[in-house]
Design a protein around this motif. Structure first.
Motif, short mmCIF file in Angstrom:
data_model
loop_
_atom_site.label_atom_id
_atom_site.label_comp_id
_atom_site.label_asym_id
_atom_site.label_seq_id
_atom_site.Cartn_x
_atom_site.Cartn_y
_atom_site.Cartn_z
N LEU A 1 68.58 10.24 77.03
CA LEU A 1 68.39 8.81 77.13
C LEU A 1 67.70 8.35 75.85
O LEU A 1 66.60 8.79 75.55
N LEU A 2 68.39 7.51 75.09
CA LEU A 2 67.83 7.00 73.84
C LEU A 2 67.17 5.66 74.10
O LEU A 2 67.76 4.76 74.70
N LEU A 3 65.93 5.54 73.64
CA LEU A 3 65.14 4.33 73.83
C LEU A 3 64.81 3.71 72.48
O LEU A 3 64.55 4.43 71.51
N ASP A 4 64.79 2.39 72.42
CA ASP A 4 64.26 1.67 71.27
C ASP A 4 62.92 1.10 71.68
O ASP A 4 62.83 0.24 72.56
N ILE A 5 61.87 1.62 71.04
CA ILE A 5 60.51 1.20 71.36
C ILE A 5 59.81 0.84 70.05
O ILE A 5 59.68 1.69 69.17
N GLN A 6 59.39 -0.39 69.94
CA GLN A 6 58.67 -0.85 68.75
C GLN A 6 59.38 -0.42 67.47
O GLN A 6 58.79 0.20 66.59
N ASP A 7 60.66 -0.72 67.37
CA ASP A 7 61.48 -0.41 66.18
C ASP A 7 61.62 1.08 65.90
O ASP A 7 61.91 1.47 64.77
N GLN A 8 61.38 1.91 66.90
CA GLN A 8 61.57 3.35 66.76
C GLN A 8 62.50 3.84 67.85
O GLN A 8 62.49 3.31 68.96
N THR A 9 63.30 4.84 67.54
CA THR A 9 64.19 5.43 68.54
C THR A 9 63.58 6.74 69.01
O THR A 9 63.13 7.55 68.22
#
Length: 145
Positions: free
Chosen positions: A80-88
């Motif tokens: 599961l790939l997440l985008d969190i605060q401009d980070q993957t």
């Protein structure tokens, strides 16, 4: 307005996070290990032409290792790939259950206490994961003392 949650399973646990943080789900391929990560990272994966760190969610949440014969030496099949605060960030997951409309939003803790996620008839009992606090926990684990 209600927000969507993405429900997924890690081992026997059902977790959810705001769907807006989810970028993609794909098969978990070979990981490049990272020595010195303190158990916080399982390694690096490539996705969409980028190198993505894959976090050990069990370690970050202080869950005991799964030692049952059924799961021994088995790795989660999905990433599961997440985008969190401009980070993957990648999380290994066993199953993606789907989306649900739910007014819940992450609170002040990394993982909520168990609650009903979704509607009474279609819901699952599980925990709400706070993506930003997950990234903070990972950063703290990787920072030298």
């Amino acid at each position: 307005m209600t927000d969507s949650l993405l429900l997924f399973r890690v081992g026997e646990r059902v977790l959810a996070l705001p769907a807006a943080a989810a970028r993609q789900v794909r098969p978990l391929d070979i990981l490049s290990p990272l020595p010195g990560s303190g158990g916080a990272l399982l390694g690096l994966s490539s996705a969409a032409g980028r190198v993505v760190p894959v976090a050990d969610l069990r370690a970050l949440l202080d869950w005991p290792a799964d030692t049952s014969d059924q799961h021994k030496d088995r790795r989660a099949p999905l990433l599961l790939l997440l985008d969190i605060q401009d980070q993957t960030l990648g999380l290994p997951v066993d199953d993606v259950i789907g989306f649900t409309e739910d007014p819940q939003t992450p609170g002040d803790e990394l993982l909520s206490s168990e609650t009903l996620l979704g509607s009474f008839q279609d819901g699952h009992r599980g925990h709400l994961l706070h993506p930003e606090l997950l990234l903070s926990a990972l950063t703290r684990r990787l920072s030298p003392a």
